[in-house]
Write a protein that holds these residues in place. Structure first.
Motif, PDB file in Angstrom:
ATOM      1  N   ASP A  90     -12.857   3.227 -93.006  1.00 22.84           N
ATOM      2  CA  ASP A  90     -14.201   3.807 -92.967  1.00 22.84           C
ATOM      3  C   ASP A  90     -14.279   5.032 -93.870  1.00 22.84           C
ATOM      4  OD1 ASP A  90     -15.081   1.887 -91.214  1.00 22.84           O
ATOM      5  OD2 ASP A  90     -14.813   3.124 -89.420  1.00 22.84           O
ATOM      6  N   LEU A  91     -13.234   5.844 -93.854  1.00 28.40           N
ATOM      7  CA  LEU A  91     -13.224   7.047 -94.684  1.00 28.40           C
ATOM      8  C   LEU A  91     -13.218   6.689 -96.167  1.00 28.40           C
ATOM      9  CD1 LEU A  91     -12.996  10.082 -95.097  1.00 28.40           C
ATOM     10  CD2 LEU A  91     -10.529   9.889 -94.743  1.00 28.40           C
ATOM     11  N   LEU A  92     -12.406   5.702 -96.553  1.00 34.17           N
ATOM     12  CA  LEU A  92     -12.372   5.286 -97.958  1.00 34.17           C
ATOM     13  C   LEU A  92     -13.728   4.779 -98.421  1.00 34.17           C
ATOM     14  CD1 LEU A  92      -8.936   3.444 -98.381  1.00 34.17           C
ATOM     15  CD2 LEU A  92      -9.661   5.608 -99.397  1.00 34.17           C
ATOM     16  N   CYS A  93     -14.380   3.986 -97.578  1.00 35.44           N
ATOM     17  CA  CYS A  93     -15.715   3.474 -97.929  1.00 35.44           C
ATOM     18  C   CYS A  93     -16.713   4.609 -98.088  1.00 35.44           C
ATOM     19  CB  CYS A  93     -16.190   2.494 -96.865  1.00 35.44           C
ATOM     20  SG  CYS A  93     -15.316   0.916 -96.858  1.00 35.44           S
ATOM     21  N   SER A  94     -16.653   5.581 -97.189  1.00 37.98           N
ATOM     22  CA  SER A  94     -17.609   6.689 -97.247  1.00 37.98           C
ATOM     23  C   SER A  94     -17.407   7.529 -98.500  1.00 37.98           C
ATOM     24  CB  SER A  94     -17.478   7.570 -95.996  1.00 37.98           C
ATOM     25  OG  SER A  94     -16.231   8.237 -95.972  1.00 37.98           O
TER      26      SER A  94
ATOM     27  N   PRO B 168     -16.576  24.526-106.490  1.00 38.60           N
ATOM     28  CA  PRO B 168     -16.792  23.083-106.707  1.00 38.60           C
ATOM     29  C   PRO B 168     -15.537  22.339-107.151  1.00 38.60           C
ATOM     30  CG  PRO B 168     -18.596  24.345-107.622  1.00 38.60           C
ATOM     31  CD  PRO B 168     -17.573  25.340-107.193  1.00 38.60           C
ATOM     32  N   GLU B 169     -14.750  22.932-108.055  1.00 41.76           N
ATOM     33  CA  GLU B 169     -13.566  22.227-108.561  1.00 41.76           C
ATOM     34  C   GLU B 169     -12.497  22.071-107.463  1.00 41.76           C
ATOM     35  OE1 GLU B 169     -13.248  26.604-109.688  1.00 41.76           O
ATOM     36  OE2 GLU B 169     -14.779  25.006-109.738  1.00 41.76           O
ATOM     37  N   VAL B 170     -12.399  23.058-106.577  1.00 45.24           N
ATOM     38  CA  VAL B 170     -11.427  22.972-105.488  1.00 45.24           C
ATOM     39  C   VAL B 170     -11.872  21.921-104.467  1.00 45.24           C
ATOM     40  CG1 VAL B 170     -10.309  24.212-103.587  1.00 45.24           C
ATOM     41  CG2 VAL B 170     -10.667  25.351-105.796  1.00 45.24           C
ATOM     42  N   PHE B 171     -13.175  21.901-104.179  1.00 43.93           N
ATOM     43  CA  PHE B 171     -13.678  20.901-103.232  1.00 43.93           C
ATOM     44  C   PHE B 171     -13.491  19.487-103.791  1.00 43.93           C
ATOM     45  CE2 PHE B 171     -17.131  18.306-101.404  1.00 43.93           C
ATOM     46  CZ  PHE B 171     -16.785  18.409-100.065  1.00 43.93           C
ATOM     47  N   PHE B 172     -13.671  19.344-105.100  1.00 42.46           N
ATOM     48  CA  PHE B 172     -13.435  18.031-105.726  1.00 42.46           C
ATOM     49  C   PHE B 172     -11.968  17.627-105.562  1.00 42.46           C
ATOM     50  CE2 PHE B 172     -12.180  15.513-109.466  1.00 42.46           C
ATOM     51  CZ  PHE B 172     -13.035  14.428-109.314  1.00 42.46           C
ATOM     52  N   ASP B 173     -11.039  18.586-105.751  1.00 36.93           N
ATOM     53  CA  ASP B 173      -9.612  18.296-105.560  1.00 36.93           C
ATOM     54  C   ASP B 173      -9.323  17.915-104.111  1.00 36.93           C
ATOM     55  OD1 ASP B 173      -8.992  18.731-108.193  1.00 36.93           O
ATOM     56  OD2 ASP B 173      -8.280  20.788-107.905  1.00 36.93           O
ATOM     57  N   ILE B 174     -10.004  18.550-103.180  1.00 39.57           N
ATOM     58  CA  ILE B 174      -9.816  18.228-101.759  1.00 39.57           C
ATOM     59  C   ILE B 174     -10.230  16.790-101.482  1.00 39.57           C
ATOM     60  CG2 ILE B 174     -10.695  18.689 -99.434  1.00 39.57           C
ATOM     61  CD1 ILE B 174     -10.780  21.657-100.163  1.00 39.57           C
ATOM     62  N   ILE B 175     -11.373  16.385-102.038  1.00 42.97           N
ATOM     63  CA  ILE B 175     -11.842  15.010-101.851  1.00 42.97           C
ATOM     64  C   ILE B 175     -10.839  14.022-102.451  1.00 42.97           C
ATOM     65  CG2 ILE B 175     -13.643  13.343-102.429  1.00 42.97           C
ATOM     66  CD1 ILE B 175     -14.521  15.293-100.325  1.00 42.97           C
ATOM     67  N   CYS B 176     -10.346  14.336-103.651  1.00 39.87           N
ATOM     68  CA  CYS B 176      -9.350  13.461-104.293  1.00 39.87           C
ATOM     69  C   CYS B 176      -8.068  13.401-103.474  1.00 39.87           C
ATOM     70  CB  CYS B 176      -9.037  13.961-105.704  1.00 39.87           C
ATOM     71  SG  CYS B 176     -10.413  13.804-106.869  1.00 39.87           S
TER      72      CYS B 176
ATOM     73  N   VAL C  79      -7.718  13.882-100.202  1.00 41.06           N
ATOM     74  CA  VAL C  79      -7.965  13.084 -98.990  1.00 41.06           C
ATOM     75  C   VAL C  79      -8.012  11.596 -99.333  1.00 41.06           C
ATOM     76  CG1 VAL C  79      -9.663  12.573 -97.178  1.00 41.06           C
ATOM     77  CG2 VAL C  79      -9.163  14.949 -97.780  1.00 41.06           C
ATOM     78  N   GLN C  80      -8.673  11.260-100.439  1.00 46.01           N
ATOM     79  CA  GLN C  80      -8.786   9.857-100.841  1.00 46.01           C
ATOM     80  C   GLN C  80      -7.421   9.263-101.168  1.00 46.01           C
ATOM     81  OE1 GLN C  80     -11.412   9.160-104.152  1.00 46.01           O
ATOM     82  NE2 GLN C  80     -11.412   6.950-103.881  1.00 46.01           N
TER      83      GLN C  80
ATOM     84  N   THR D 134      -7.344  23.421 -94.044  1.00 46.81           N
ATOM     85  CA  THR D 134      -8.690  22.904 -93.768  1.00 46.81           C
ATOM     86  C   THR D 134      -8.679  21.399 -93.564  1.00 46.81           C
ATOM     87  OG1 THR D 134      -9.704  24.691 -95.059  1.00 46.81           O
ATOM     88  CG2 THR D 134     -11.049  22.726 -94.657  1.00 46.81           C
ATOM     89  N   VAL D 135      -7.904  20.674 -94.395  1.00 49.75           N
ATOM     90  CA  VAL D 135      -7.891  19.211 -94.295  1.00 49.75           C
ATOM     91  C   VAL D 135      -6.823  18.696 -93.340  1.00 49.75           C
ATOM     92  CG1 VAL D 135      -8.824  18.923 -96.619  1.00 49.75           C
ATOM     93  CG2 VAL D 135      -6.342  18.964 -96.283  1.00 49.75           C
TER      94      VAL D 135
END
Length: 275
Positions: free
Chosen positions: A159-163, A187-195, A197-198, A251-252
């Motif tokens: 579900d997380l991967l799809c989202s 923004p660049e740090v948040f993008f790294d966080i998303i990557c 987690v993915q 945080t993650v």
């Protein structure tokens, strides 16, 4: 005590994460110890008859192997709880209690075997039967835990991967949590966080899929392209893990619950890709 030393080394290196690993390694250590013990008896006791030596070689070896397997299983549960604590997860009281119970049971059975002397055949059958019951009960409990680990976490990760891939983070609890901390980072740090987690989730899903295939007896090889892709993702995952600051990792941390079984499955996957 001597048998516990190699088991503690194996446990500290996280070689005993699944039940079958702990039983095999424990039995191997116990069997090796028993062989050395029996050889010493044969060398230093000239009065030991062939029948006694044969019975001791078989019966005592089984006792050593069984007790060592039970101790190894207890250490498996201890390693799991230590990893949960390191990953900031709640320690399972049931698993901790079971580990203590197994250690007490193994010691009690060994002492009873050495101290109580009645009909040798009945004694052997009783001790080995009790050990078999302990291991079977532990196997049933551990199997249920592994199935829950696969079923529950796999669904959440998919579900997380799809989202993430489809851009609807606000429709999952994990996604909403990520969005809630978005403003706390550039923004660049948040993008790294998303990557990060993915990548973590993708690697876990692949590792669990391989684990499930091995458990089902499906031994299909990974293609060279798949191996290269997995190793590249793992390398990028490690780079992001080092690049992200402590605040971002903390945080993650609630999202990326790295259970001991997850770590073992991922390590096995990486080893398979490198082989």
């Amino acid at each position: 005590m001597v048998k516990a030393i190699p088991l503690l080394v194996l446990a500290s290196r996280k070689r005993m994460v699944f039940f079958i690993d702990s039983v095999i390694l424990g039995a191997a250590v116990g069997g090796g110890f028993s062989i050395l013990e029996n050889l010493l008896y044969l060398l230093h006791d000239d009065s030991l008859g062939f029948g006694t030596a044969l019975f001791r070689g078989l019966e005592v070896s089984l006792v050593h192997m069984g007790c060592s397997a039970i101790v190894a299983t207890a250490l498996m549960f201890i390693v799991r709880q230590a990893e949960r604590r390191n990953s900031r997860l709640t320690v399972k009281k049931a698993d901790a209690s079971l580990a203590i119970l197994l250690l007490i049971a193994s010691t009690s059975l060994h002492v009873a075997h050495n101290a109580l002397h009645f009909n040798p055949l009945a004694q052997t059958v009783t001790v080995i039967g009790l050990m078999a019951l302990l291991l079977f009960g532990t196997y049933q409990y551990d199997s249920n835990q592994i199935h829950r680990w696969i079923d529950r976490s796999m669904n959440k990760q998919l579900d997380l991967l799809c989202s993430i891939s489809e851009g609807w983070l606000d429709e999952t609890p994990t996604g909403r949590y990520l969005l809630s901390v978005k403003e706390s980072f550039p923004p660049e740090v948040f993008f790294d966080i998303i990557c990060y987690v993915q990548l973590h989730t993708e690697l876990e899903v692949v590792a669990k899929s391989r684990f499930m295939a091995h458990e089902a007896g499906l031994e299909y090889p990974l293609s060279n392209e798949s191996r290269a892709s997995i190793l590249a993702k793992h390398k990028e995952y490690q780079h992001l893990s080092e690049a992200l600051g402590n605040t971002a990792r903390i945080t993650v941390a609630p999202l990326l619950k790295f259970y001991p079984a997850d770590r073992k499955a991922l390590d096995d996957l990486i080893d398979e890709c490198r082989s």
